[in-house]
Scaffold this active site. Structure first.
Site, PDB file in Angstrom:
ATOM      1  N   GLY A  29      82.805  68.690  18.760  1.00 46.48           N
ATOM      2  CA  GLY A  29      81.873  68.245  17.705  1.00 46.48           C
ATOM      3  C   GLY A  29      80.706  69.211  17.671  1.00 46.48           C
ATOM      4  O   GLY A  29      79.590  68.861  17.286  1.00 46.48           O
ATOM      5  N   ALA A  31      79.821  71.730  15.871  1.00 44.50           N
ATOM      6  CA  ALA A  31      79.176  72.226  14.657  1.00 44.50           C
ATOM      7  C   ALA A  31      78.295  71.165  14.008  1.00 44.50           C
ATOM      8  O   ALA A  31      77.723  71.394  12.939  1.00 44.50           O
ATOM      9  CB  ALA A  31      80.234  72.716  13.667  1.00 44.50           C
ATOM     10  N   GLY A  32      78.170  70.016  14.625  1.00 43.73           N
ATOM     11  CA  GLY A  32      77.422  68.907  14.029  1.00 43.73           C
ATOM     12  C   GLY A  32      75.937  68.964  14.327  1.00 43.73           C
ATOM     13  O   GLY A  32      75.428  69.905  14.958  1.00 43.73           O
ATOM     14  N   GLY A  35      75.734  68.708  17.982  1.00 40.56           N
ATOM     15  CA  GLY A  35      76.531  69.763  18.618  1.00 40.56           C
ATOM     16  C   GLY A  35      75.852  71.117  18.604  1.00 40.56           C
ATOM     17  O   GLY A  35      75.897  71.845  19.612  1.00 40.56           O
ATOM     18  N   ARG A 104      74.963  57.174  11.951  1.00 40.88           N
ATOM     19  CA  ARG A 104      74.567  56.028  11.115  1.00 40.88           C
ATOM     20  C   ARG A 104      73.772  56.448   9.890  1.00 40.88           C
ATOM     21  O   ARG A 104      73.111  57.479   9.896  1.00 40.88           O
ATOM     22  CB  ARG A 104      73.645  55.112  11.926  1.00 40.88           C
ATOM     23  CG  ARG A 104      74.347  54.276  12.919  1.00 40.88           C
ATOM     24  CD  ARG A 104      73.482  53.107  13.321  1.00 40.88           C
ATOM     25  NE  ARG A 104      72.387  53.461  14.234  1.00 40.88           N
ATOM     26  CZ  ARG A 104      71.369  52.651  14.495  1.00 40.88           C
ATOM     27  NH1 ARG A 104      71.293  51.467  13.895  1.00 40.88           N
ATOM     28  NH2 ARG A 104      70.428  53.008  15.348  1.00 40.88           N
ATOM     29  N   ARG A 110      75.288  50.579  15.194  1.00 39.07           N
ATOM     30  CA  ARG A 110      76.182  51.562  15.832  1.00 39.07           C
ATOM     31  C   ARG A 110      77.625  51.064  15.770  1.00 39.07           C
ATOM     32  O   ARG A 110      78.551  51.838  15.617  1.00 39.07           O
ATOM     33  CB  ARG A 110      75.747  51.814  17.274  1.00 39.07           C
ATOM     34  CG  ARG A 110      74.427  52.581  17.376  1.00 39.07           C
ATOM     35  CD  ARG A 110      74.066  52.793  18.832  1.00 39.07           C
ATOM     36  NE  ARG A 110      72.796  53.475  19.016  1.00 39.07           N
ATOM     37  CZ  ARG A 110      71.602  52.890  18.986  1.00 39.07           C
ATOM     38  NH1 ARG A 110      71.511  51.589  18.738  1.00 39.07           N
ATOM     39  NH2 ARG A 110      70.499  53.579  19.202  1.00 39.07           N
ATOM     40  N   ASP A 173      67.741  57.202  25.674  1.00 39.84           N
ATOM     41  CA  ASP A 173      66.908  56.006  25.875  1.00 39.84           C
ATOM     42  C   ASP A 173      65.853  56.265  26.959  1.00 39.84           C
ATOM     43  O   ASP A 173      64.711  55.826  26.849  1.00 39.84           O
ATOM     44  CB  ASP A 173      67.787  54.806  26.268  1.00 39.84           C
ATOM     45  CG  ASP A 173      68.845  54.526  25.213  1.00 39.84           C
ATOM     46  OD1 ASP A 173      68.520  54.598  24.020  1.00 39.84           O
ATOM     47  OD2 ASP A 173      70.008  54.261  25.585  1.00 39.84           O
ATOM     48  N   ARG A 176      63.228  58.619  25.489  1.00 42.01           N
ATOM     49  CA  ARG A 176      62.318  57.886  24.592  1.00 42.01           C
ATOM     50  C   ARG A 176      61.336  57.027  25.388  1.00 42.01           C
ATOM     51  O   ARG A 176      60.135  57.044  25.130  1.00 42.01           O
ATOM     52  CB  ARG A 176      63.124  56.962  23.670  1.00 42.01           C
ATOM     53  CG  ARG A 176      63.814  57.693  22.556  1.00 42.01           C
ATOM     54  CD  ARG A 176      64.479  56.712  21.584  1.00 42.01           C
ATOM     55  NE  ARG A 176      65.076  57.457  20.501  1.00 42.01           N
ATOM     56  CZ  ARG A 176      66.336  57.310  20.083  1.00 42.01           C
ATOM     57  NH1 ARG A 176      67.124  56.413  20.641  1.00 42.01           N
ATOM     58  NH2 ARG A 176      66.801  58.042  19.098  1.00 42.01           N
ATOM     59  N   HIS A 197      73.931  51.102  25.259  1.00 41.56           N
ATOM     60  CA  HIS A 197      73.245  51.947  24.282  1.00 41.56           C
ATOM     61  C   HIS A 197      73.368  51.367  22.870  1.00 41.56           C
ATOM     62  O   HIS A 197      73.957  51.968  21.979  1.00 41.56           O
ATOM     63  CB  HIS A 197      73.784  53.381  24.342  1.00 41.56           C
ATOM     64  CG  HIS A 197      73.078  54.291  23.369  1.00 41.56           C
ATOM     65  ND1 HIS A 197      71.744  54.628  23.502  1.00 41.56           N
ATOM     66  CD2 HIS A 197      73.498  54.888  22.225  1.00 41.56           C
ATOM     67  CE1 HIS A 197      71.387  55.398  22.496  1.00 41.56           C
ATOM     68  NE2 HIS A 197      72.425  55.575  21.690  1.00 41.56           N
ATOM     69  N   MET A 247      68.512  64.079  20.899  1.00 40.12           N
ATOM     70  CA  MET A 247      69.786  63.776  21.581  1.00 40.12           C
ATOM     71  C   MET A 247      70.334  65.031  22.256  1.00 40.12           C
ATOM     72  O   MET A 247      70.867  64.964  23.370  1.00 40.12           O
ATOM     73  CB  MET A 247      70.799  63.216  20.580  1.00 40.12           C
ATOM     74  CG  MET A 247      72.141  62.877  21.195  1.00 40.12           C
ATOM     75  SD  MET A 247      72.025  61.625  22.496  1.00 40.12           S
ATOM     76  CE  MET A 247      72.584  62.509  23.933  1.00 40.12           C
TER      77      MET A 247
END
Ligand SMILES: NC(=O)C1=CN([C@@H]2O[C@H](COP(=O)(O)OP(=O)(O)OC[C@H]3O[C@@H](n4cnc5c(N)ncnc54)[C@H](O)[C@@H]3O)[C@@H](O)[C@H]2O)C=CC1
Ligand SMILES: O=C([O-])CC(=O)C(=O)O
Length: 334
Positions: A29, A31-32, A35, A104, A110, A173, A176, A197, A247
């Site tokens: 993943g 290229a996201g 990612g 989302r 989620r 989490d 944060r 999560h 993230m």
């Protein structure tokens, strides 16, 4: 952040700069939204000697771009168009980080991502079980409370399951909670976060932060902010996805902990893993304090005795939610 070539300091912790043993890390993943920055941070980590990027599309560009960062690791990129691309990406991987799947939009939970992401995680886990069954899996794709049971069931079916090596990444989490308390304390301190999560399954343990005093109102507000911090970002992005940069930071930090443990350091982390802590309640997965070593989880530590009555109640409320999500994930594979 790139203060000097040899010191990549991030908040209270730093990524490794020591001369590494060979460690291939694969990102699925890549290229996201997560990612790409995650791949960049892994490229900057001297403990990563080979970085292997896989996505269904756009990976060659990301690999070429990240590959120009002047650390010595070798970068390769594969997409679904390459013959055996996924297999090649996974061969010899020590760590496989999985941020593949849809994020989302405002108004979604989620769990609303389950229908799309469950199949993606199942198929990627299947490939890992075949190609690199001894690799550590770091699952970022939501809903983590279900995707970790999904990957675990796939590994069980393939006869290669090792509970010590499959992790749900809940470190955002922790990041944060640490950041939000940082404002109150005027410095960055670690805040334990346990459970899972998603919403009320995310349980910050403010009682464990030395020197922190909160009124009940402050405690309630901060707990809610950590539990629903993801929603804050989803709303601010207004339809363009969820947290990606924070993230990536949290995921790279968690990967670094596993790489440190792999090279013999004693490392303590918080991770969503298979655990016997709530066996009596019939719960299989829970995020808690773990000691890591080169084989993954070395020891699972119990919840601190000194957590508050308020936090104990939050744990009790989270258990049925967590059970529902893990059953949903496990049944999907069955
Ligand atoms: N664990 C956590 O704390 C967090 C988890 N997430 C989750 O991470 C996931 C990814 O989020 P974003 O990067 O923002 O989404 P994105 O849509 O920007 O990127 C996802 C990437 O996955 C790729 N992909 C889809 N199917 C694939 C497959 N079968 N194999 C390989 N790659 C595939 C897509 O092509 C895309 O490049 C979402 O499920 C999101 O909810 C997001 C933030 C925090
Ligand atoms: O909120 C989301 O969907 C993404 C996520 O898991 C987070 O930011 O904690």
């Amino acid at each position: 952040m790139f203060a000097t070539r040899n010191s990549l300091k991030l908040a209270a912790r730093s990524f490794s700069t020591a001369t590494p043993q060979q460690s291939k890390v694969a990102v699925l993943g890549a290229a996201g939204g997560i990612g790409q920055p995650l791949s960049l941070l892994l490229k900057a980590n001297a403990r990563v000697t080979k970085l292997s990027l896989y996505d269904i599309h756009n990976t060659p560009g990301v690999a070429a771009d990240v590959g120009h960062v002047n650390t010595l690791s070798e970068v390769t990129g594969y997409s679904a168009k390459d013959q055996d691309g996924l297999k090649k990406a996974l061969e010899g991987a020590e760590l496989v980080v999985i941020p593949a799947g849809v994020p989302r939009k405002p108004g979604m939970t989620r769990d609303d991502l389950f229908n799309t992401n469950a199949g993606i995680v199942r198929d990627l886990a299947q490939a890992c079980a075949e190609v690199c069954p001894k690799a550590k899996l770091l699952i970022i794709s939501n809903p983590v409370n279900s995707t970790v049971p999904i990957a675990s069931e796939v590994f069980k079916k393939a006869g290669v399951y090792d509970a010590k090596k499959i992790f749900g990444v809940t470190s955002l989490d922790l990041v944060r909670a640490s950041r939000f308390i940082g404002d109150k304390m005027g410095k960055i301190v670690d805040v334990p976060v346990v459970g899972g999560h998603a919403g009320i399954t995310i349980i910050p343990l403010f009682s464990q932060v030395k020197g922190l005093t909160l009124s009940n109102e402050e405690r309630d507000a901060l707990t809610h902010r950590v539990q629903f911090g993801g929603d804050e970002v989803v709303q601010a992005k207004d339809g363009l996805g969820s947290a990606t940069l924070s993230m990536a930071y949290a995921g790279a930090r968690f990967a670094d902990s596993l790489l440190r443990a792999n090279s013999g350091e004693d490392v303590l982390e918080w991770a969503f893993i298979r655990s016997d802590l709530f066996e009596k309640e019939g719960l299989e997965y829970f995020s808690t304090y773990v000691k890591l070593d080169k084989d993954g989880v070395k020891e699972i530590l119990p919840l601190p005795e000194s957590i508050s009555a308020y936090e104990r109640e939050l744990v009790q409320k989270a258990i049925p939610e967590l059970k529902k999500s893990e059953t949903k994930g496990a049944s999907f594979v069955a």
